[in-house]
Design a protein around this motif. Structure first.
Motif, PDB file in Angstrom:
ATOM      1  N   TYR A 160      72.467  47.268 -32.384  1.00  0.00           N
ATOM      2  CA  TYR A 160      71.131  47.579 -33.177  1.00  0.00           C
ATOM      3  C   TYR A 160      71.283  49.049 -34.103  1.00  0.00           C
ATOM      4  O   TYR A 160      70.895  49.078 -35.190  1.00  0.00           O
ATOM      5  N   ALA A 161      71.757  49.997 -33.190  1.00  0.00           N
ATOM      6  CA  ALA A 161      71.737  51.231 -33.760  1.00  0.00           C
ATOM      7  C   ALA A 161      72.870  51.418 -34.774  1.00  0.00           C
ATOM      8  O   ALA A 161      72.521  51.703 -36.059  1.00  0.00           O
ATOM      9  N   TRP A 162      73.930  50.826 -34.673  1.00  0.00           N
ATOM     10  CA  TRP A 162      74.771  50.673 -35.566  1.00  0.00           C
ATOM     11  C   TRP A 162      74.608  49.646 -36.763  1.00  0.00           C
ATOM     12  O   TRP A 162      74.857  50.189 -38.044  1.00  0.00           O
ATOM     13  N   THR A 163      73.653  48.628 -36.753  1.00  0.00           N
ATOM     14  CA  THR A 163      73.253  48.087 -37.744  1.00  0.00           C
ATOM     15  C   THR A 163      72.143  48.832 -38.844  1.00  0.00           C
ATOM     16  O   THR A 163      72.319  48.694 -39.857  1.00  0.00           O
ATOM     17  N   ARG A 164      71.606  49.759 -38.132  1.00  0.00           N
ATOM     18  CA  ARG A 164      70.388  50.540 -38.909  1.00  0.00           C
ATOM     19  C   ARG A 164      71.547  51.520 -39.597  1.00  0.00           C
ATOM     20  O   ARG A 164      71.036  52.097 -40.718  1.00  0.00           O
ATOM     21  N   LYS A 165      72.542  52.063 -38.868  1.00  0.00           N
ATOM     22  CA  LYS A 165      73.334  53.273 -39.493  1.00  0.00           C
ATOM     23  C   LYS A 165      74.078  52.835 -40.509  1.00  0.00           C
ATOM     24  O   LYS A 165      74.473  53.536 -41.425  1.00  0.00           O
ATOM     25  N   PHE A 166      74.813  51.737 -40.289  1.00  0.00           N
ATOM     26  CA  PHE A 166      76.153  51.516 -41.006  1.00  0.00           C
ATOM     27  C   PHE A 166      75.611  50.081 -41.990  1.00  0.00           C
ATOM     28  O   PHE A 166      76.522  49.925 -42.993  1.00  0.00           O
ATOM     29  N   GLY A 167      74.603  49.505 -41.456  1.00  0.00           N
ATOM     30  CA  GLY A 167      74.390  48.141 -42.317  1.00  0.00           C
ATOM     31  C   GLY A 167      75.476  47.008 -41.828  1.00  0.00           C
ATOM     32  O   GLY A 167      76.152  47.191 -40.951  1.00  0.00           O
ATOM     33  N   LEU A 168      75.136  45.627 -42.417  1.00  0.00           N
ATOM     34  CA  LEU A 168      76.150  44.591 -42.425  1.00  0.00           C
ATOM     35  C   LEU A 168      76.405  44.024 -43.632  1.00  0.00           C
ATOM     36  O   LEU A 168      75.876  44.476 -44.647  1.00  0.00           O
ATOM     37  N   HIS A 169      77.466  43.154 -43.681  1.00  0.00           N
ATOM     38  CA  HIS A 169      77.961  42.745 -44.927  1.00  0.00           C
ATOM     39  C   HIS A 169      77.119  41.791 -45.577  1.00  0.00           C
ATOM     40  O   HIS A 169      76.195  41.058 -45.091  1.00  0.00           O
ATOM     41  N   HIS A 205      80.493  43.863 -39.946  1.00  0.00           N
ATOM     42  CA  HIS A 205      80.070  44.893 -41.246  1.00  0.00           C
ATOM     43  C   HIS A 205      80.756  44.661 -42.294  1.00  0.00           C
ATOM     44  O   HIS A 205      80.152  44.787 -43.424  1.00  0.00           O
ATOM     45  N   SER A 206      82.081  44.342 -42.405  1.00  0.00           N
ATOM     46  CA  SER A 206      83.041  44.506 -43.464  1.00  0.00           C
ATOM     47  C   SER A 206      83.168  43.366 -44.295  1.00  0.00           C
ATOM     48  O   SER A 206      83.335  43.304 -45.342  1.00  0.00           O
ATOM     49  N   ILE A 207      83.279  42.040 -43.546  1.00  0.00           N
ATOM     50  CA  ILE A 207      83.767  40.992 -44.214  1.00  0.00           C
ATOM     51  C   ILE A 207      82.610  39.764 -43.980  1.00  0.00           C
ATOM     52  O   ILE A 207      82.806  38.731 -44.487  1.00  0.00           O
ATOM     53  N   GLY A 208      81.548  40.026 -43.096  1.00  0.00           N
ATOM     54  CA  GLY A 208      80.730  39.040 -42.873  1.00  0.00           C
ATOM     55  C   GLY A 208      81.012  37.832 -41.962  1.00  0.00           C
ATOM     56  O   GLY A 208      82.067  37.848 -41.340  1.00  0.00           O
ATOM     57  N   ILE A 209      79.999  36.936 -41.722  1.00  0.00           N
ATOM     58  CA  ILE A 209      80.188  35.937 -40.575  1.00  0.00           C
ATOM     59  C   ILE A 209      81.294  34.963 -40.885  1.00  0.00           C
ATOM     60  O   ILE A 209      81.912  34.720 -40.048  1.00  0.00           O
ATOM     61  N   LYS A 210      81.290  34.571 -42.040  1.00  0.00           N
ATOM     62  CA  LYS A 210      82.198  33.508 -42.515  1.00  0.00           C
ATOM     63  C   LYS A 210      83.584  33.923 -42.177  1.00  0.00           C
ATOM     64  O   LYS A 210      84.123  33.244 -41.660  1.00  0.00           O
ATOM     65  N   GLU A 211      83.949  34.972 -42.894  1.00  0.00           N
ATOM     66  CA  GLU A 211      85.355  35.538 -42.817  1.00  0.00           C
ATOM     67  C   GLU A 211      85.498  36.081 -41.437  1.00  0.00           C
ATOM     68  O   GLU A 211      86.721  35.832 -40.895  1.00  0.00           O
ATOM     69  N   THR A 212      84.670  36.456 -40.679  1.00  0.00           N
ATOM     70  CA  THR A 212      84.786  36.912 -39.350  1.00  0.00           C
ATOM     71  C   THR A 212      85.229  35.614 -38.271  1.00  0.00           C
ATOM     72  O   THR A 212      85.998  35.806 -37.487  1.00  0.00           O
ATOM     73  N   PHE A 213      84.529  34.436 -38.679  1.00  0.00           N
ATOM     74  CA  PHE A 213      84.950  33.261 -37.985  1.00  0.00           C
ATOM     75  C   PHE A 213      86.325  32.781 -38.256  1.00  0.00           C
ATOM     76  O   PHE A 213      87.229  32.330 -37.343  1.00  0.00           O
ATOM     77  N   TYR A 214      86.919  32.716 -39.573  1.00  0.00           N
ATOM     78  CA  TYR A 214      88.207  32.631 -39.799  1.00  0.00           C
ATOM     79  C   TYR A 214      89.318  33.302 -39.091  1.00  0.00           C
ATOM     80  O   TYR A 214      90.078  32.863 -38.445  1.00  0.00           O
ATOM     81  N   CYS A 215      88.777  34.877 -38.902  1.00  0.00           N
ATOM     82  CA  CYS A 215      89.727  35.640 -38.052  1.00  0.00           C
ATOM     83  C   CYS A 215      89.575  35.394 -36.559  1.00  0.00           C
ATOM     84  O   CYS A 215      90.860  35.544 -36.329  1.00  0.00           O
ATOM     85  N   LEU A 216      88.585  35.110 -36.240  1.00  0.00           N
ATOM     86  CA  LEU A 216      88.668  34.738 -34.634  1.00  0.00           C
ATOM     87  C   LEU A 216      89.256  33.372 -34.491  1.00  0.00           C
ATOM     88  O   LEU A 216      89.895  33.261 -33.384  1.00  0.00           O
TER      89      LEU A 216
END
Length: 216
Positions: free
Chosen positions: A98-107, A16-27
Motif C-alpha cells: 500500500y505504501a509503495w503504491t502511494r509512493k511509486f504508483g502503478l502502471h 508497477h512497470s508493465i501492468g497486470i497483463k504483461e506481468t501475467f505473461y512473465c509469470l
C-alpha cells in the motif's frame, strides 16, 4: 528458500512497470520453465517432488535458533506460533505494498513508470527483510540472506548516521553471539523493528522519478 522472500517485491515491480497483463505473461513463462525443469521428477514421483521441494512443515530445533531464544520451546515448535508469524508476514507485506503504491504508483496505459535503480533495489531488499523479520527461525548461516542489504536499508531511513551505524553494530554483535541468548535474540528483534517501522513510514532512497507520457 531465501530467493522466495524477494518474490513479493518483484511482483510489485512487475505490476508497477508493465501492468497486470504483461506481468501475467512473465509469470506464466517462469512457470513453464519451472515445469519443464522439474518434468523428469514430476513424472517419476510427483508427490515426493512437490512435498519435498519446499518443506514448509519442517520443525526447527529451538537450540539452534538465533531470533527466538526468548520464546519457550513449547511455543517455538507449535503450529499456531508459525501460523501467527505467517499472518504477520502477510499483513506487513500488504502494508508495504500500500505504501509503495502511494509512493511509486502503478502502471497505466497512458504513462510509463520508471523506478530509479536504488528504489528498485529498495523494494526487493525490503521484501526480503520482512521475510527475515518474521522467519520461523534464523540460524547463523542465514545471516548471509540479508547482511549485504542492511547498509542500503538503513541509509534509506531518516535516522541520524550515528544511529544507523549503532544499529549495524548491534546486529553484528547479535549474530556473533554463540550460542544465542535471551538478550541477543531480543536485541535482534528490536533492531529489526527499528528498521522495519522507519522503512514503512519514511523509507525511500531516491525521490520518485515522474512518469513519462507516451508520445502521441
Amino acid at each position: 528458500m531465501n530467493i522466495l522472500l524477494f518474490a513479493p517485491g518483484l511482483l510489485f515491480i512487475f505490476l508497477h512497470s508493465i501492468g497486470i497483463k504483461e506481468t501475467f505473461y512473465c509469470l506464466s513463462l517462469c512457470g513453464i520453465v519451472q515445469l519443464l525443469a522439474g518434468l523428469p521428477f514430476l513424472l517419476a514421483n510427483p508427490l515426493s517432488y512437490i512435498s519435498r521441494a519446499f518443506d514448509l512443515g519442517r520443525v526447527f530445533l529451538h537450540q539452534w535458533t538465533v531470533n527466538w531464544r526468548f520464546v519457550p520451546e513449547e511455543l517455538f515448535v507449535s503450529r499456531s506460533f508459525h501460523l501467527c508469524l505467517l499472518v504477520l508476514h502477510l499483513i506487513v507485506l500488504a502494508a508495504f505494498a500500500y505504501a509503495w503504491t502511494r509512493k511509486f504508483g502503478l502502471h497505466s496505459s497512458e504513462e510509463k513508470n520508471v523506478l530509479a535503480i536504488d528504489n528498485f533495489l529498495f523494494i526487493l531488499f525490503v521484501s526480503n527483510f520482512v521475510g527475515i523479520v518474521f522467519s520461523r527461525s534464523l540460524h547463523y548461516q542465514f545471516y548471509v540472506w540479508y547482511f549485504f542489504t542492511l547498509p542500503h536499508l538503513l541509509w534509506s531511513t531518516n535516522y541520524n548516521p550515528v544511529i544507523k551505524l549503532f544499529v549495524l553494530g548491534v546486529l553484528e554483535l547479535c549474530w556473533n553471539t554463540y550460542p544465542s541468548t535471551v538478550l541477543s535474540s531480543s536485541m535482534l528483534h528490536v533492531c529489526h523493528l527499528v528498521i522495519l517501522f522507519n522503512l514503512l513510514y519514511h523509507g525511500c532512497p531516491v525521490p520518485y522519478m515522474k512518469s513519462k507520457k507516451k508520445p502521441a
